[in-house]
Write a protein that holds these residues in place. Structure first.
Motif, PDB file in Angstrom:
ATOM      1  N   LYS A   1     -14.110  18.754 -39.726  1.00 46.02           N
ATOM      2  CA  LYS A   1     -13.126  17.684 -39.935  1.00 46.02           C
ATOM      3  C   LYS A   1     -11.969  18.154 -40.815  1.00 46.02           C
ATOM      4  CE  LYS A   1     -12.219  13.522 -38.829  1.00 46.02           C
ATOM      5  NZ  LYS A   1     -12.148  13.179 -37.402  1.00 46.02           N
ATOM      6  N   MET A   2     -12.281  18.957 -41.807  1.00 39.97           N
ATOM      7  CA  MET A   2     -11.243  19.409 -42.742  1.00 39.97           C
ATOM      8  C   MET A   2     -10.169  20.225 -42.029  1.00 39.97           C
ATOM      9  SD  MET A   2     -11.725  18.085 -45.622  1.00 39.97           S
ATOM     10  CE  MET A   2     -11.164  18.891 -47.102  1.00 39.97           C
ATOM     11  N   LYS A   3     -10.570  20.875 -40.932  1.00 45.28           N
ATOM     12  CA  LYS A   3      -9.595  21.666 -40.170  1.00 45.28           C
ATOM     13  C   LYS A   3      -8.528  20.759 -39.565  1.00 45.28           C
ATOM     14  CE  LYS A   3     -12.696  25.386 -38.688  1.00 45.28           C
ATOM     15  NZ  LYS A   3     -13.480  25.849 -37.535  1.00 45.28           N
ATOM     16  N   GLU A   4      -8.911  19.513 -39.272  1.00 53.22           N
ATOM     17  CA  GLU A   4      -7.968  18.578 -38.636  1.00 53.22           C
ATOM     18  C   GLU A   4      -7.049  17.902 -39.652  1.00 53.22           C
ATOM     19  OE1 GLU A   4     -10.336  15.688 -36.568  1.00 53.22           O
ATOM     20  OE2 GLU A   4     -11.508  17.244 -35.554  1.00 53.22           O
ATOM     21  N   LEU A   5      -7.520  17.799 -40.901  1.00 50.12           N
ATOM     22  CA  LEU A   5      -6.737  17.078 -41.912  1.00 50.12           C
ATOM     23  C   LEU A   5      -5.577  17.911 -42.444  1.00 50.12           C
ATOM     24  CD1 LEU A   5      -9.384  15.201 -44.099  1.00 50.12           C
ATOM     25  CD2 LEU A   5      -8.286  14.462 -42.011  1.00 50.12           C
ATOM     26  N   LYS A   6      -4.593  17.178 -43.000  1.00 52.28           N
ATOM     27  CA  LYS A   6      -3.465  17.859 -43.638  1.00 52.28           C
ATOM     28  C   LYS A   6      -3.747  17.984 -45.132  1.00 52.28           C
ATOM     29  CE  LYS A   6      -0.010  15.932 -40.477  1.00 52.28           C
ATOM     30  NZ  LYS A   6      -0.442  14.582 -40.058  1.00 52.28           N
ATOM     31  N   THR A   7      -3.093  18.955 -45.747  1.00 47.44           N
ATOM     32  CA  THR A   7      -3.240  19.147 -47.188  1.00 47.44           C
ATOM     33  C   THR A   7      -2.911  17.847 -47.918  1.00 47.44           C
ATOM     34  OG1 THR A   7      -2.623  21.446 -46.931  1.00 47.44           O
ATOM     35  CG2 THR A   7      -2.438  20.557 -49.141  1.00 47.44           C
ATOM     36  N   GLY A   8      -3.776  17.493 -48.869  1.00 44.59           N
ATOM     37  CA  GLY A   8      -3.548  16.280 -49.653  1.00 44.59           C
ATOM     38  C   GLY A   8      -4.301  15.071 -49.119  1.00 44.59           C
ATOM     39  N   GLN A   9      -4.733  15.146 -47.859  1.00 39.35           N
ATOM     40  CA  GLN A   9      -5.477  14.013 -47.298  1.00 39.35           C
ATOM     41  C   GLN A   9      -6.902  14.002 -47.839  1.00 39.35           C
ATOM     42  OE1 GLN A   9      -4.772  14.368 -42.941  1.00 39.35           O
ATOM     43  NE2 GLN A   9      -3.840  12.334 -43.164  1.00 39.35           N
ATOM     44  N   VAL A  10      -7.488  12.803 -47.871  1.00 35.63           N
ATOM     45  CA  VAL A  10      -8.831  12.658 -48.439  1.00 35.63           C
ATOM     46  C   VAL A  10      -9.834  12.282 -47.345  1.00 35.63           C
ATOM     47  CG1 VAL A  10     -10.259  11.337 -50.067  1.00 35.63           C
ATOM     48  CG2 VAL A  10      -7.935  12.037 -50.713  1.00 35.63           C
ATOM     49  N   LEU A  11     -10.946  12.988 -47.338  1.00 38.48           N
ATOM     50  CA  LEU A  11     -12.035  12.717 -46.389  1.00 38.48           C
ATOM     51  C   LEU A  11     -13.211  12.116 -47.146  1.00 38.48           C
ATOM     52  CD1 LEU A  11     -13.289  13.077 -43.520  1.00 38.48           C
ATOM     53  CD2 LEU A  11     -14.047  15.339 -44.260  1.00 38.48           C
ATOM     54  N   GLU A  12     -13.735  11.041 -46.591  1.00 37.00           N
ATOM     55  CA  GLU A  12     -14.918  10.412 -47.177  1.00 37.00           C
ATOM     56  C   GLU A  12     -16.119  10.792 -46.326  1.00 37.00           C
ATOM     57  OE1 GLU A  12     -14.994   6.189 -46.535  1.00 37.00           O
ATOM     58  OE2 GLU A  12     -16.416   5.848 -48.149  1.00 37.00           O
ATOM     59  N   ILE A  13     -17.159  11.320 -46.973  1.00 35.45           N
ATOM     60  CA  ILE A  13     -18.354  11.740 -46.243  1.00 35.45           C
ATOM     61  C   ILE A  13     -19.534  10.880 -46.688  1.00 35.45           C
ATOM     62  CG2 ILE A  13     -19.926  13.671 -45.733  1.00 35.45           C
ATOM     63  CD1 ILE A  13     -16.781  14.772 -47.197  1.00 35.45           C
ATOM     64  N   LEU A  14     -20.176  10.233 -45.734  1.00 34.82           N
ATOM     65  CA  LEU A  14     -21.363   9.438 -46.047  1.00 34.82           C
ATOM     66  C   LEU A  14     -22.599  10.249 -45.706  1.00 34.82           C
ATOM     67  CD1 LEU A  14     -20.456   5.992 -44.398  1.00 34.82           C
ATOM     68  CD2 LEU A  14     -19.930   6.802 -46.686  1.00 34.82           C
ATOM     69  N   SER A  15     -23.537  10.297 -46.649  1.00 35.44           N
ATOM     70  CA  SER A  15     -24.759  11.060 -46.392  1.00 35.44           C
ATOM     71  C   SER A  15     -25.929  10.462 -47.167  1.00 35.44           C
ATOM     72  CB  SER A  15     -24.547  12.517 -46.814  1.00 35.44           C
ATOM     73  OG  SER A  15     -25.776  13.212 -46.766  1.00 35.44           O
TER      74      SER A  15
ATOM     75  N   MET B   1     -12.145   3.892 -53.946  1.00 38.61           N
ATOM     76  CA  MET B   1     -11.264   5.004 -53.566  1.00 38.61           C
ATOM     77  C   MET B   1     -10.938   4.914 -52.076  1.00 38.61           C
ATOM     78  SD  MET B   1     -11.549   9.015 -54.442  1.00 38.61           S
ATOM     79  CE  MET B   1     -11.155   8.645 -56.148  1.00 38.61           C
ATOM     80  N   LYS B   2      -9.687   5.235 -51.748  1.00 38.73           N
ATOM     81  CA  LYS B   2      -9.261   5.143 -50.357  1.00 38.73           C
ATOM     82  C   LYS B   2      -9.263   6.533 -49.696  1.00 38.73           C
ATOM     83  CE  LYS B   2      -5.597   2.898 -48.040  1.00 38.73           C
ATOM     84  NZ  LYS B   2      -6.143   3.213 -46.792  1.00 38.73           N
ATOM     85  N   ALA B   3      -9.785   6.581 -48.505  1.00 34.24           N
ATOM     86  CA  ALA B   3      -9.809   7.855 -47.786  1.00 34.24           C
ATOM     87  C   ALA B   3      -8.972   7.757 -46.518  1.00 34.24           C
ATOM     88  CB  ALA B   3     -11.252   8.201 -47.428  1.00 34.24           C
ATOM     89  N   ASP B   4      -8.461   8.892 -46.075  1.00 32.05           N
ATOM     90  CA  ASP B   4      -7.697   8.921 -44.827  1.00 32.05           C
ATOM     91  C   ASP B   4      -8.630   8.881 -43.614  1.00 32.05           C
ATOM     92  OD1 ASP B   4      -4.825   9.400 -45.746  1.00 32.05           O
ATOM     93  OD2 ASP B   4      -5.948  10.898 -46.874  1.00 32.05           O
ATOM     94  N   GLU B   5      -9.787   9.504 -43.780  1.00 34.74           N
ATOM     95  CA  GLU B   5     -10.768   9.517 -42.682  1.00 34.74           C
ATOM     96  C   GLU B   5     -12.173   9.413 -43.264  1.00 34.74           C
ATOM     97  OE1 GLU B   5     -10.460  10.738 -39.128  1.00 34.74           O
ATOM     98  OE2 GLU B   5      -8.546  11.834 -39.158  1.00 34.74           O
ATOM     99  N   THR B   6     -13.084   8.887 -42.463  1.00 36.97           N
ATOM    100  CA  THR B   6     -14.481   8.791 -42.906  1.00 36.97           C
ATOM    101  C   THR B   6     -15.386   9.504 -41.898  1.00 36.97           C
ATOM    102  OG1 THR B   6     -14.073   6.704 -44.024  1.00 36.97           O
ATOM    103  CG2 THR B   6     -16.353   7.177 -43.473  1.00 36.97           C
ATOM    104  N   LEU B   7     -16.386  10.179 -42.451  1.00 34.63           N
ATOM    105  CA  LEU B   7     -17.329  10.931 -41.638  1.00 34.63           C
ATOM    106  C   LEU B   7     -18.723  10.391 -41.941  1.00 34.63           C
ATOM    107  CD1 LEU B   7     -17.008  13.398 -39.776  1.00 34.63           C
ATOM    108  CD2 LEU B   7     -17.362  14.842 -41.758  1.00 34.63           C
TER     109      LEU B   7
END
Lengths: 76, 160
Positions: free
Chosen positions: A24-38, A1-7
């Motif tokens: 981070k979600m506050k910075e993203l635009k609607t529809g963009q995908v954030l990848e979170i590594l934990s 899966m492709k993400a727009d940003e990774t955390l």
């Protein structure tokens, strides 16, 4: 899966991965995908529940060698 | 959008572990879009006292109380295994090892996400603590009616 940003939240415990995600979600635009590594196992339950509470979409959570990759789509 | 969901937390305890739990919950609520208010009362006032300077109060008993019960987020003891401060030191070390923030850092995160801090004026009166003793992040000073007004509208009300 492709993400727009990774955390990268590896090494952090609850509530910090959620805090970083919320920031981070506050910075993203609607529809963009954030990848979170934990590597905090709690993220498996926490991320879908946080998304439910905030109206975002938790697309999938993958696990590889003790690291979870959550993909969250910004909605609304 | 409809009104935000609300949550309240009464922080009655002045211990590090309990403060951590309270802030963790507050942050969870706030980052999930809830309007969170924390009411600090009795020993809980220690959590929001300034770390620096002395606590001014009148009368020998209050002076003694405020000397022994200095408070400040940096000074909170553990509720268990305090061991004259050794337990606190160990717990702080364990937390640091896994990059877990201390009370002060969690407090800053809570503020970043708009958590409101209210200090109980009754406890302040009994213990002889003035407004100056508290950190500037405290939003207001109030009593039970204010808490109840908030709690009535809240889905989640906790006592720590």
């Amino acid at each position: 899966m492709k993400a727009d940003e990774t955390l990268d939240c590896v090494g952090l415990y609850c509530p910090m991965p959620i805090v970083h995600t919320a920031r981070k979600m506050k910075e993203l635009k609607t529809g963009q995908v954030l990848e979170i590594l934990s590597d905090d196992e709690g993220i498996k339950e926490d991320m879908p529940n946080w998304c439910k509470a905030t109206g975002n979409e938790c697309l999938v959570i993958q696990e590889e060698k003790g690291v979870y990759r959550a993909f969250v789509k910004k909605s609304g | 959008m409809a009104d935000k969901e609300k949550m309240t937390i009464i922080v009655f305890s002045g211990e590090m572990d309990k403060a951590l739990a309270a802030f963790n919950l507050a942050i969870g609520g706030a980052t999930s879009g809830m309007e969170v208010t924390m009411f600090f009362t009795f020993w809980g006032l220690n959590v929001i006292k300034k770390n620096e300077g002395g606590i001014e109060s009148k009368g020998i008993m209050r002076k003694m109380l405020n000397f022994m019960n200095r408070g400040g987020a940096k000074r909170l003891p553990l509720s268990k295994f305090h061991m004259l401060g050794m337990g606190d030191w160990m717990m702080k070390k364990l937390m640091k090892d896994v990059n877990f923030p201390h009370v002060e850092e969690l407090m800053a995160v809570a503020k970043e996400f708009g958590v409101k801090f209210v200090a109980c004026t009754t406890s302040m009166g009994i213990m002889g603590i003035s407004k100056d003793a508290f950190i500037p992040e405290v939003d207001s000073f109030a009593g039970v009616a204010t808490y109840l007004a908030d709690a009535k509208e809240s889905k989640i009300n906790l006592f720590v």
